[in-house]
Design a protein around this motif. Structure first.
Motif, PDB file in Angstrom:
ATOM      1  N   GLN A  65       0.697  -1.159   0.025  1.00 46.39           N
ATOM      2  CA  GLN A  65      -0.390   0.074  -0.015  1.00 46.39           C
ATOM      3  C   GLN A  65       0.794   1.370  -0.056  1.00 46.39           C
ATOM      4  O   GLN A  65       0.358   2.477  -0.119  1.00 46.39           O
ATOM      5  CB  GLN A  65      -0.913  -0.036   1.226  1.00 46.39           C
ATOM      6  CG  GLN A  65      -1.857  -1.209   1.164  1.00 46.39           C
ATOM      7  CD  GLN A  65      -2.559  -1.469   0.130  1.00 46.39           C
ATOM      8  OE1 GLN A  65      -3.207  -0.576  -0.426  1.00 46.39           O
ATOM      9  NE2 GLN A  65      -2.301  -2.880  -0.446  1.00 46.39           N
ATOM     10  N   ARG A  66       1.973   1.091   0.142  1.00 49.88           N
ATOM     11  CA  ARG A  66       2.949   2.211   0.157  1.00 49.88           C
ATOM     12  C   ARG A  66       3.755   2.585  -1.034  1.00 49.88           C
ATOM     13  O   ARG A  66       4.473   3.368  -1.368  1.00 49.88           O
ATOM     14  CB  ARG A  66       4.060   2.003   1.325  1.00 49.88           C
ATOM     15  CG  ARG A  66       3.539   2.291   2.885  1.00 49.88           C
ATOM     16  CD  ARG A  66       4.418   1.580   3.948  1.00 49.88           C
ATOM     17  NE  ARG A  66       5.701   2.463   4.001  1.00 49.88           N
ATOM     18  CZ  ARG A  66       6.695   2.037   4.564  1.00 49.88           C
ATOM     19  NH1 ARG A  66       6.792   0.701   5.205  1.00 49.88           N
ATOM     20  NH2 ARG A  66       7.907   2.934   4.706  1.00 49.88           N
ATOM     21  N   ARG A  94       1.634  -0.737  -7.485  1.00 49.85           N
ATOM     22  CA  ARG A  94       0.917  -1.630  -6.448  1.00 49.85           C
ATOM     23  C   ARG A  94       0.002  -2.620  -7.349  1.00 49.85           C
ATOM     24  O   ARG A  94      -0.205  -3.710  -7.164  1.00 49.85           O
ATOM     25  CB  ARG A  94       0.170  -0.939  -5.505  1.00 49.85           C
ATOM     26  CG  ARG A  94      -0.684  -1.720  -4.458  1.00 49.85           C
ATOM     27  CD  ARG A  94      -1.438  -0.986  -3.467  1.00 49.85           C
ATOM     28  NE  ARG A  94      -2.436  -0.093  -4.124  1.00 49.85           N
ATOM     29  CZ  ARG A  94      -2.168   1.326  -4.244  1.00 49.85           C
ATOM     30  NH1 ARG A  94      -1.006   1.922  -3.862  1.00 49.85           N
ATOM     31  NH2 ARG A  94      -3.406   1.878  -4.768  1.00 49.85           N
ATOM     32  N   LEU A 102      11.475  -1.722   1.133  1.00 53.91           N
ATOM     33  CA  LEU A 102      10.168  -1.704   1.758  1.00 53.91           C
ATOM     34  C   LEU A 102      10.092  -2.759   3.061  1.00 53.91           C
ATOM     35  O   LEU A 102      10.317  -2.471   4.348  1.00 53.91           O
ATOM     36  CB  LEU A 102       8.996  -1.545   1.508  1.00 53.91           C
ATOM     37  CG  LEU A 102       8.516   0.008   0.717  1.00 53.91           C
ATOM     38  CD1 LEU A 102       7.277   0.028  -0.268  1.00 53.91           C
ATOM     39  CD2 LEU A 102       8.423   1.039   1.816  1.00 53.91           C
TER      40      LEU A 102
END
Lengths: 166, 410
Positions: free
Chosen positions: A104-105, A111, A152
């Motif tokens: 989601q980042r 995404r 991430l």
């Protein structure tokens, strides 16, 4: 039984699973897939003319999810915090939930490509069709998205280890 | 943290689908759709009435809203089912070609990946689909292995061999790395790192595989017809970004450094010219990844020229697709371009310092409305075969896109 009912019975849960990968929120995935079926009922001729009705619905659902995401982001930039829906998730191991959260980042394009190709197991050209971009774009987004996601996840993993040590 | 590839193949979507407690009432969704349709019609009718009333007056307006005629849908038996066989998937009227691989030794030896919804199957033939074998599964990234069959890359596992008789087997891999012979075929092992865990060379005679010494963090590796290996390390991987090549199967590598600019992406341009080294430059963005520049060396990598897109002489055609470019035996470039206006879409030929020229393609790609949605350049030492899919049909051109013949895919 008409076509919409057939597709609904055959595809609803699968579409929700695929859109969960995109949205990162099961409730929101159910909402956007339901909205796709509403639009299928609204635009009956377009839906019935679609060669692949499930792909048609998926494209609509991805577009709905993208629009919601952008509206929410715009709302948050303006200070409207209440727009984010409460998150709900399927029973997944923690590392999968961390993965979904990390995704989601990512930028929306990356995404969507990662979610639909890797998590929802769609071929690249179907991802291209669902997201309305060229196959090469999907390849580039997958490549860049994997890099970003690895970074991430590494940072998330480090943070978790530090938390445990603390 | 578990390996990224393992995480990405962890059945997240399936778990979410299984977690759906209850499905919504389709009748209610239909009702909402029908209501929107009525509202839209009312709004349209109101606009029309406002316009028409000026001319003919309200008394002449139609008095009621006609029901929309219902179009008959296709038979419910057309819908895919979970337990479809490979043949049922491949022969389904909605099935579409996902991937095509053709043997360098014989174009009648080919494997075609098909998809239908989330179902995948492969059709393989050694006689141009006079006969075929089929298997459930995804062709994905695959390379031909002579006349034997096709090597399918997998995540964190050695490649599978799909033989032309339809059998699937895992290649046995010696983990000790040594250089690849020109006759061997090099494929990747995906995963356990970004983006490849390792590279394997497979002998088309013995079918045995062994690791190949390839620098870490290689994002893409291309094996030319003469056995030369070309590789890309993209910015952001930790290692120094660069375009790499090896003339001895991976024993020694030469490197042309690239700027460490996050967001830039580079890709190998397959070359049918032994004298030409080339790679392309693109970037990750929301627009389609077009070629931002081509880098070419005609002297074995000593000097490089960067060709940028523009409308001037010598430019790459605008909207030339990244990854859809090749070097022909004479050293010129062949690209595929899909500008949004559609008018200038097509294949282009170009040389250093001269304008790229659009190829006058024959049927079926002789009009802007008929554009290929799947383009693959099959680069050999004697030329380039283009495979282009459109409207669920596959076509091949061996004269740089001028003429096309249909190729059977199932």
């Amino acid at each position: 039984m008409d076509r919409l009912q057939e597709v609904f019975d055959a595809s609803y849960r699968r579409l929700v699973g695929q859109l969960y990968a995109v949205c990162g929120n099961l409730g929101e995935a159910e909402d956007v897939v339901a909205e796709a079926f509403v639009r299928a009922a609204d635009k009956r001729r377009a839906f019935e003319a679609a060669d692949n009705p499930e792909a048609w619905l998926r494209t609509v659902a991805v577009n709905v999810a993208r629009t919601r995401f952008r509206r929410r982001a715009a709302g948050e930039r303006l200070g409207f915090r209440a727009a984010r829906p409460e998150a709900s998730h399927p029973p997944l191991p923690d590392d999968r939930l961390v993965l979904v959260a990390a995704m989601q980042r990512l930028p929306a394009g990356q995404r969507e490509a990662l979610a639909l190709h890797y998590l929802a197991d769609l071929p690249i050209n179907e991802v291209a069709a669902a997201t309305g971009v060229a196959v090469g774009t999907v390849k580039a987004r997958l490549s860049r998205g994997r890099q970003a996601l690895a970074a991430l996840l590494d940072s998330t993993s480090r943070a978790m280890k530090e938390d445990r040590h603390a | 943290m578990r390996d990224l590839d393992e995480l990405l193949t962890g059945g997240v979507a399936d778990a979410a689908a299984d977690a759906v407690d209850s499905t919504p009432d389709l009748a209610a969704l239909r009702h909402r759709g029908a209501r929107r349709r009525r509202l839209r019609r009312t709004a349209l009718a109101g606009l029309a009435a406002a316009a028409v009333a000026v001319v003919i007056g309200l008394a002449q307006l139609p008095g009621h809203d006609r029901a929309e005629p219902s179009d008959p849908g296709p038979s419910p038996t057309d819908l895919p089912t979970p337990k479809m066989s490979a043949d049922e998937i491949i022969d389904h009227r909605r099935a579409e070609v996902e991937f095509v691989v053709v043997s360098p030794d014989d174009p009648d030896i080919r494997a075609v990946g098909w998809w239908l919804g989330d179902r995948h199957a492969i059709a393989v033939t050694d006689d141009g689909f006079e006969s075929r074998h089929t298997v459930r599964g995804r062709l994905g990234s695959a390379k031909p292995l002579g006349r034997v069959g096709f090597l399918i890359e997998r995540w964190a596992k050695p490649p599978q061999l799909l033989a032309t008789d339809g059998t699937l087997s895992e290649v046995e891999v010696d983990r000790t790395p040594w250089p690849a012979e020109p006759a061997e075929v090099v494929v990747g092992i995906q995963g356990s790192g970004v983006p490849y865990a390792g590279w394997v060379a497979v002998d088309p005679v013995t079918l045995a595989g062994h690791r190949v010494p390839v620098p870490e963090d290689v994002h893409e590796l291309h094996q030319a017809a003469d056995g030369r290996l070309h590789a890309i390390v993209n910015p952001g991987y930790g290692a120094s970004p660069g375009y790499l090549w090896s003339d001895d199967g991976g024993l020694n590598w030469q490197r042309h450094p690239l700027p460490d600019q996050l967001g830039d992406l580079y890709f190998v341009v397959p070359s049918a010219s032994a004298a030409t080294l080339a790679f392309g430059e693109t970037s990750d963005s929301y627009r389609s990844p077009v070629i931002d520049a081509l880098h070419v060396s005609r002297d074995g990598g000593a000097t490089w020229q960067r060709i940028e897109p523009a409308s001037s002489e010598g430019a790459v055609p605008p909207a030339a697709e990244a990854y859809q470019v090749a070097v022909l035996p004479d050293g010129s470039f062949l690209t595929h371009s899909t500008p949004s206006n559609g008018e200038d879409a097509g294949f282009y030929l170009g040389e250093d310092g001269r304008a790229f020229v659009r190829v006058d393609s024959g049927p079926p790609f002789d009009d802007a409305a008929h554009r290929p949605d799947l383009v693959t350049f099959d680069v050999r030492s004697d030329g380039v075969a283009i495979y282009a899919g459109a409207s669920k049909r596959l076509y091949r051109s061996t004269d740089n896109g001028v003429t096309w013949e249909e190729v059977q895919t199932r």
